[in-house]
Motif scaffolding. Sequence first.
Motif, PDB file in Angstrom:
ATOM      1  N   ARG A  27       0.812  -1.028   0.212  1.00 36.20           N
ATOM      2  CA  ARG A  27       0.004   0.003   0.009  1.00 36.20           C
ATOM      3  C   ARG A  27       0.826   1.185   0.048  1.00 36.20           C
ATOM      4  N   LEU A  28       1.981   1.165   0.865  1.00 40.37           N
ATOM      5  CA  LEU A  28       3.116   2.094   0.608  1.00 40.37           C
ATOM      6  C   LEU A  28       3.610   2.212  -0.705  1.00 40.37           C
ATOM      7  N   TYR A  29       3.839   1.437  -1.318  1.00 42.33           N
ATOM      8  CA  TYR A  29       4.423   1.424  -2.476  1.00 42.33           C
ATOM      9  C   TYR A  29       3.670   2.236  -3.541  1.00 42.33           C
ATOM     10  N   GLU A  30       2.394   1.729  -3.474  1.00 44.17           N
ATOM     11  CA  GLU A  30       1.310   2.062  -4.488  1.00 44.17           C
ATOM     12  C   GLU A  30       0.919   3.842  -4.045  1.00 44.17           C
ATOM     13  N   LEU A  31       1.034   4.075  -2.756  1.00 49.83           N
ATOM     14  CA  LEU A  31       1.000   5.674  -2.453  1.00 49.83           C
ATOM     15  C   LEU A  31       2.274   6.091  -3.087  1.00 49.83           C
ATOM     16  N   TYR A  32       3.357   5.709  -2.938  1.00 52.30           N
ATOM     17  CA  TYR A  32       4.714   6.640  -3.226  1.00 52.30           C
ATOM     18  C   TYR A  32       4.595   6.657  -4.863  1.00 52.30           C
ATOM     19  N   TYR A  33       4.168   5.795  -5.802  1.00 54.15           N
ATOM     20  CA  TYR A  33       3.887   5.920  -7.103  1.00 54.15           C
ATOM     21  C   TYR A  33       2.896   6.377  -7.564  1.00 54.15           C
ATOM     22  N   SER A  34       1.840   6.555  -6.687  1.00 54.01           N
ATOM     23  CA  SER A  34       0.672   7.597  -6.978  1.00 54.01           C
ATOM     24  C   SER A  34       0.796   8.889  -7.102  1.00 54.01           C
ATOM     25  N   TYR A  35       1.952   9.302  -6.384  1.00 55.79           N
ATOM     26  CA  TYR A  35       2.597  10.757  -6.452  1.00 55.79           C
ATOM     27  C   TYR A  35       3.028  11.114  -7.624  1.00 55.79           C
ATOM     28  N   ILE A  36       4.012   9.952  -7.887  1.00 58.22           N
ATOM     29  CA  ILE A  36       4.701  10.316  -9.280  1.00 58.22           C
ATOM     30  C   ILE A  36       3.735  10.153 -10.510  1.00 58.22           C
TER      31      ILE A  36
ATOM     32  N   SER B 210       0.569  11.036 -10.491  1.00 56.43           N
ATOM     33  CA  SER B 210      -0.122  12.607 -10.637  1.00 56.43           C
ATOM     34  C   SER B 210       0.776  13.651 -11.141  1.00 56.43           C
ATOM     35  N   GLN B 211       1.969  13.741 -10.689  1.00 52.05           N
ATOM     36  CA  GLN B 211       2.846  14.595 -11.304  1.00 52.05           C
ATOM     37  C   GLN B 211       3.206  14.452 -12.895  1.00 52.05           C
ATOM     38  N   GLU B 212       3.185  13.220 -13.394  1.00 52.46           N
ATOM     39  CA  GLU B 212       3.231  13.028 -14.786  1.00 52.46           C
ATOM     40  C   GLU B 212       1.838  13.280 -15.571  1.00 52.46           C
ATOM     41  N   VAL B 213       0.836  12.904 -14.917  1.00 48.24           N
ATOM     42  CA  VAL B 213      -0.553  13.213 -15.626  1.00 48.24           C
ATOM     43  C   VAL B 213      -0.519  15.048 -15.465  1.00 48.24           C
ATOM     44  N   ASN B 214      -0.116  15.630 -14.552  1.00 45.84           N
ATOM     45  CA  ASN B 214      -0.075  17.120 -14.441  1.00 45.84           C
ATOM     46  C   ASN B 214       0.811  17.737 -15.552  1.00 45.84           C
ATOM     47  N   ARG B 215       1.962  17.076 -15.777  1.00 49.47           N
ATOM     48  CA  ARG B 215       2.983  17.535 -16.939  1.00 49.47           C
ATOM     49  C   ARG B 215       2.216  17.257 -18.109  1.00 49.47           C
ATOM     50  N   LEU B 216       1.411  16.314 -18.387  1.00 48.58           N
ATOM     51  CA  LEU B 216       0.859  15.913 -19.836  1.00 48.58           C
ATOM     52  C   LEU B 216      -0.310  16.904 -19.747  1.00 48.58           C
ATOM     53  N   VAL B 217      -1.122  17.305 -19.009  1.00 50.24           N
ATOM     54  CA  VAL B 217      -2.157  18.193 -19.081  1.00 50.24           C
ATOM     55  C   VAL B 217      -1.616  19.588 -19.283  1.00 50.24           C
ATOM     56  N   LEU B 218      -0.591  19.820 -18.913  1.00 53.50           N
ATOM     57  CA  LEU B 218      -0.127  21.260 -19.146  1.00 53.50           C
ATOM     58  C   LEU B 218       0.435  21.222 -20.474  1.00 53.50           C
ATOM     59  N   GLU B 219       1.163  20.240 -20.989  1.00 54.03           N
ATOM     60  CA  GLU B 219       1.654  20.163 -22.456  1.00 54.03           C
ATOM     61  C   GLU B 219       0.549  20.278 -23.487  1.00 54.03           C
ATOM     62  N   ALA B 220      -0.630  19.433 -22.966  1.00 55.48           N
ATOM     63  CA  ALA B 220      -1.836  19.426 -23.807  1.00 55.48           C
ATOM     64  C   ALA B 220      -2.453  20.827 -23.670  1.00 55.48           C
ATOM     65  N   GLN B 221      -2.609  21.687 -22.787  1.00 54.62           N
ATOM     66  CA  GLN B 221      -3.159  22.985 -22.726  1.00 54.62           C
ATOM     67  C   GLN B 221      -2.407  23.809 -23.687  1.00 54.62           C
ATOM     68  N   ASP B 222      -0.925  23.700 -23.724  1.00 50.45           N
ATOM     69  CA  ASP B 222      -0.242  24.644 -24.762  1.00 50.45           C
ATOM     70  C   ASP B 222      -0.893  24.201 -26.074  1.00 50.45           C
ATOM     71  N   LYS B 223      -1.096  22.953 -26.503  1.00 45.49           N
ATOM     72  CA  LYS B 223      -1.185  22.581 -27.874  1.00 45.49           C
ATOM     73  C   LYS B 223      -2.731  23.127 -27.964  1.00 45.49           C
ATOM     74  N   ILE B 224      -3.591  22.984 -26.966  1.00 46.60           N
ATOM     75  CA  ILE B 224      -4.999  23.714 -27.286  1.00 46.60           C
ATOM     76  C   ILE B 224      -5.083  25.002 -27.366  1.00 46.60           C
ATOM     77  N   ASP B 225      -4.168  25.812 -26.648  1.00 43.55           N
ATOM     78  CA  ASP B 225      -4.168  27.207 -26.895  1.00 43.55           C
ATOM     79  C   ASP B 225      -3.609  27.549 -28.355  1.00 43.55           C
ATOM     80  N   GLU B 226      -2.761  26.814 -28.829  1.00 41.78           N
ATOM     81  CA  GLU B 226      -1.945  27.027 -30.145  1.00 41.78           C
ATOM     82  C   GLU B 226      -3.018  26.853 -31.260  1.00 41.78           C
TER      83      GLU B 226
END
Length: 464
Positions: free
Chosen positions: A157-166, A168-184
Amino acid sequence: MNIKVPLKIVIVLCFTGLTSNASAQDTLQISLADFIQRGLDNSGQVDYERQKVDLAENTIDEARAQRFLPKFELNTQHGTVPGVKSNNPNLPKDEYYLDPNLENDWENWAIFTRAEVSAIQPIFAWGALTNAVEAAKAGAEAAQYEFQSKKTGLHIRLYELYYSYILSQEVNRLVLEAQDKIDEIEKQIDEKVDEKDSDIDQSDVYKFQVFKSEFAMRAGEVQENIEYIRNVWNYVLQSGPETVYTPTDQFLDPVSNKIETLDYYKSQALERRAELKGIEAGIDAAEHGIKATRAQNLPMLFLGITGSYANTPNRPRQDNPFIINNTNYASGGFGIGIRQNLDFFSAKTDIEKRQIQYKQAKFLKNAAVDGIMLEISDRYKNANISEVKVDKTDEALVTSKKWLRQEQLDYDFGIGETKDLIDAMQKELELRLQLKQRIFEFNKDMAELYISAGLPVTSLQTAN
């Protein structure tokens, strides 16, 4: 676009204390091994399970204590009693017992004190005490392995929680990149709408606006998930308001450990699983319990010691050893005795009960082995399926990137459709998110496979 961040992590974690945010915070990185260790150290559930081990070890001390003076008692009595007087003035006080008319002296009172000591020391008990100690040791060993098993359950469970954080950060980066493409793309659509001879379809503009609103809603969900995971991290790590922890790994990559054969994990489990070791210790405890119960029903040779002393100042001590004054005397003795339990029917029942417990422990081991083998087979299957999903999703993502690049070029040259560009961009984003999600699931399935085989999850390495 469907963004899922697993959050079923801390249901069984019982920690104390909450953290609060502060304006000035230090950001520290923490590795997976340190995160798991700190999570275990702060776990109330681990503390609770550890007490079971302490109780089992206390039983060992209790069994050992029975080997030396298992019975050693001191009893005292205190009170006030009257003195005695004789009408024969020529009779010495130490011969008052010869006066048949001896009377209580109700005008002469004194404090009466009596102390009695008794002790029993076993000499020979047919191994009953030794086997009782060995049974307690095996029971403590079983409790220790059970404790390790409980901690292993928290590891995953702690292993899953640790990588859930990573994740979530990866998803956030993808969302930001996608936002740039949408704006373009939005900028390009606005430019075409402003052109008088533009042939852009208004329905495509509406579809893009709908897609943009849906994306904004999903992006908001991602931010809420990130905040939730951060709060859970603070809760698990018990970090103060001035400290923020982040994972050492910043990118979510699949573990590089090769999936071995199914027989390899089964053999590792038979050798390493704490549950099996605990059951084997329980079998030893039951076996020693049978021996101890049988020995307890045989004659036990023991040494008995007793001593008694009484003192009352206003009553004379009688020197004649055949005469005992219960208020003023001293005596002692020791001897060898034999104790035999004559309740043979009850003794037979106790032995049968111990034998049933022994058989039960043997059958439990067989059932546990069967359950572990099935568990490993299931998790082995899941790990292989997850690995295939990661590979095929990665292939699909490569294709979607080519498709998006082609649609972007066609759109720039004025020969592409807005709808096709949006579809390509949406599919590429979905596959990127799906790939990260499936990498996470693959890593979790590998961790569960390792746990089933008795291997530490910290031995899983990511291909950075």
